[in-house]
Design an enzyme around this catalytic site. Structure first.
Site, PDB file in Angstrom:
ATOM      1  N   SER A  69      -3.262  -2.020  11.461  1.00  0.00           N
ATOM      2  CA  SER A  69      -4.756  -2.388  11.804  1.00  0.00           C
ATOM      3  C   SER A  69      -5.650  -1.044  11.875  1.00  0.00           C
ATOM      4  CB  SER A  69      -4.962  -3.050  13.310  1.00  0.00           C
ATOM      5  OG  SER A  69      -6.107  -3.577  13.587  1.00  0.00           O
ATOM      6  N   TYR A 118     -15.468  -4.238   7.979  1.00  0.00           N
ATOM      7  CA  TYR A 118     -14.148  -3.556   8.089  1.00  0.00           C
ATOM      8  C   TYR A 118     -13.618  -3.923   9.528  1.00  0.00           C
ATOM      9  CZ  TYR A 118     -10.523  -0.186   8.244  1.00  0.00           C
ATOM     10  OH  TYR A 118      -9.158   0.593   8.199  1.00  0.00           O
ATOM     11  N   ASP A 149      -1.099  -7.495  -6.560  1.00  0.00           N
ATOM     12  CA  ASP A 149      -2.487  -7.627  -5.667  1.00  0.00           C
ATOM     13  C   ASP A 149      -2.207  -8.361  -4.555  1.00  0.00           C
ATOM     14  OD1 ASP A 149      -4.888  -7.856  -4.797  1.00  0.00           O
ATOM     15  OD2 ASP A 149      -5.849  -7.337  -6.631  1.00  0.00           O
ATOM     16  N   GLY A 151       0.853  -1.255   0.109  1.00  0.00           N
ATOM     17  CA  GLY A 151      -0.041   0.082   0.162  1.00  0.00           C
ATOM     18  C   GLY A 151       0.668   1.280  -0.041  1.00  0.00           C
ATOM     19  N   ARG A 162      -0.803  -1.959  -6.557  1.00  0.00           N
ATOM     20  CA  ARG A 162      -1.365  -2.696  -7.525  1.00  0.00           C
ATOM     21  C   ARG A 162      -1.176  -1.964  -8.863  1.00  0.00           C
ATOM     22  NH1 ARG A 162      -7.561  -3.669  -5.952  1.00  0.00           N
ATOM     23  NH2 ARG A 162      -7.278  -1.727  -4.956  1.00  0.00           N
ATOM     24  N   LYS A 211     -10.147  -6.048  10.729  1.00  0.00           N
ATOM     25  CA  LYS A 211      -9.022  -5.470  11.518  1.00  0.00           C
ATOM     26  C   LYS A 211      -8.723  -6.288  12.528  1.00  0.00           C
ATOM     27  CE  LYS A 211      -7.476  -2.339   8.272  1.00  0.00           C
ATOM     28  NZ  LYS A 211      -5.967  -2.412   8.012  1.00  0.00           N
ATOM     29  N   SER A 244       1.788   3.458  -2.401  1.00  0.00           N
ATOM     30  CA  SER A 244       1.857   4.437  -3.507  1.00  0.00           C
ATOM     31  C   SER A 244       1.037   5.573  -3.203  1.00  0.00           C
ATOM     32  CB  SER A 244       1.085   3.741  -4.684  1.00  0.00           C
ATOM     33  OG  SER A 244      -0.332   3.338  -4.366  1.00  0.00           O
ATOM     34  N   SER A 245       0.473   5.540  -1.789  1.00  0.00           N
ATOM     35  CA  SER A 245      -0.284   6.787  -1.431  1.00  0.00           C
ATOM     36  C   SER A 245      -0.775   6.554   0.362  1.00  0.00           C
ATOM     37  CB  SER A 245      -1.622   6.855  -1.819  1.00  0.00           C
ATOM     38  OG  SER A 245      -2.481   5.680  -1.729  1.00  0.00           O
ATOM     39  N   GLY A 246      -1.215   7.734   0.767  1.00  0.00           N
ATOM     40  CA  GLY A 246      -1.421   7.625   2.253  1.00  0.00           C
ATOM     41  C   GLY A 246      -0.713   7.480   3.185  1.00  0.00           C
ATOM     42  N   LYS A 263       0.668   4.424 -10.240  1.00  0.00           N
ATOM     43  CA  LYS A 263       0.710   5.156  -9.007  1.00  0.00           C
ATOM     44  C   LYS A 263       1.985   4.899  -8.222  1.00  0.00           C
ATOM     45  CE  LYS A 263      -4.058   5.640  -8.248  1.00  0.00           C
ATOM     46  NZ  LYS A 263      -5.491   5.179  -7.463  1.00  0.00           N
TER      47      LYS A 263
END
Length: 324
Positions: free
Chosen positions: A173, A187, A96, A45, A70, A191, A47-49, A74
């Protein structure tokens, strides 16, 4: 006749000191420091945030960073962003996390990993009754099963690594993985599952000097959070109104600090700290002071937790009384 004031002073000193001594003797695993300079940090994860912020922070601290997501376009944008911020190149891998074979190929190509950060995550808010089962499965597959895929792919090389210094597997988490909230059914399940994975896995890998961190960020200002807010049920917004948000960079700093200190539970703000103490349960704890706080504050925080539950259920009752 004994002075009662001296007796109470004696109790105030001896009882806490005795508890601290006991905790020092029984706490496991022992405290550890996990270096990241010149070591390979692999972040999903990325590529951002939060993932992008983590990659930037790790690069600034001298780590050799790889990021996986994925979308290759990005990833390339993230690579350029990190280069501009740090002057350092990172490696990028497109896969993925739901596809174990593609993931295994990427991890094998990346090489031996010292710090694996399972940061990928998706959230589609909504009441279970109205939510499509495909959306439920999507969240479980990415958030929970994806972490199993990552660990299965990376663990053999981590266990057989040439560098025998401590290494880490960190699981991202959420505070929704500590307490269930209206509209977060699937969700939260994904988590909460990470906690069981983390607690059992820590016992399995401690003999290899591999240490697990479980990170609990609050709502974080990311592109994903902006999309989430468009779909959150109104009642979710009412219940969650008291919770603040954090910037991705601030979460990344807290997360990386927790990983480097080998903390099993990593909270990111004061609310998260209180949640971590209130939900400590049978989780491992390395810090004597944190264990002391957990023991002393358990009853008080249980009362506070029941108050929050009362408030939430009052909001739900009023919502239904108004005919939704």
């Amino acid at each position: 006749m004994a002075n009662p004031n001296l007796f109470f002073l004696f109790l105030l000193l001896v009882v806490p000191l005795s508890l601290l001594l006991l905790l020092t003797l029984i706490l496991r695993p022992r405290p550890v420091k996990i270096p990241i300079k010149n070591r390979h940090v692999f972040i999903t994860g990325g590529s951002s945030g939060i993932g992008l912020a983590l990659a930037t922070q790790a690069a600034l601290q001298g780590a050799k960073v790889s990021i996986l997501a994925r979308n290759l376009n990005k990833l390339e944008e993230a690579k350029q962003s990190i280069k501009l911020s740090t002057g350092i190149d990172v490696r990028v891998f497109a896969a993925d996390v739901r596809d174990f074979d593609a993931l295994k190929k990427a991890i094998d190509e990346a090489g031996e990993i010292d710090v694996l950060v399972c940061n990928q995550g998706v959230f589609v808010p909504g009441e279970l009754e109205t939510q499509e089962l495909e959306e439920v499965k999507f969240m479980l597959d990415v958030n929970l099963v994806g972490c199993f895929h990552l660990i299965k792919a990376a663990l053999p090389a981590m266990k057989n690594r040439r560098d025998r210094r401590p290494c880490s597997i960190a699981l991202m988490s959420s505070q929704a993985g500590q307490v269930g909230i209206y509209g977060y059914t699937a969700y939260s399940a994904s988590k909460f599952g990470l906690r069981g994975l983390a607690e059992a896995l820590q016992q399995e890998v401690i003999g290899e000097n591999i240490h697990i961190s479980l990170i609990f960020p609050p709502d974080t200002e990311t592109p994903g959070f902006a999309e989430e807010n468009k779909r959150r049920p109104q009642l979710t917004n009412i219940i969650a109104a008291s919770s603040g948000t954090m910037k991705a960079n601030d979460v990344a700093k807290k997360a990386l600090q927790g990983i480097k200190s080998g903390s099993f539970i990593v909270s990111c703000n004061f609310e998260g700290f209180l949640l971590s103490v209130a939900t400590a349960g049978l989780s491992p704890q390395r810090s004597v002071m944190m264990a002391f706080i957990e023991v002393v504050a358990a009853g008080i925080l249980r009362i506070a937790g029941l108050f929050f539950q009362w408030n939430w259920y009052e909001s739900i009752a009023k919502w239904h009384a108004k005919g939704k």
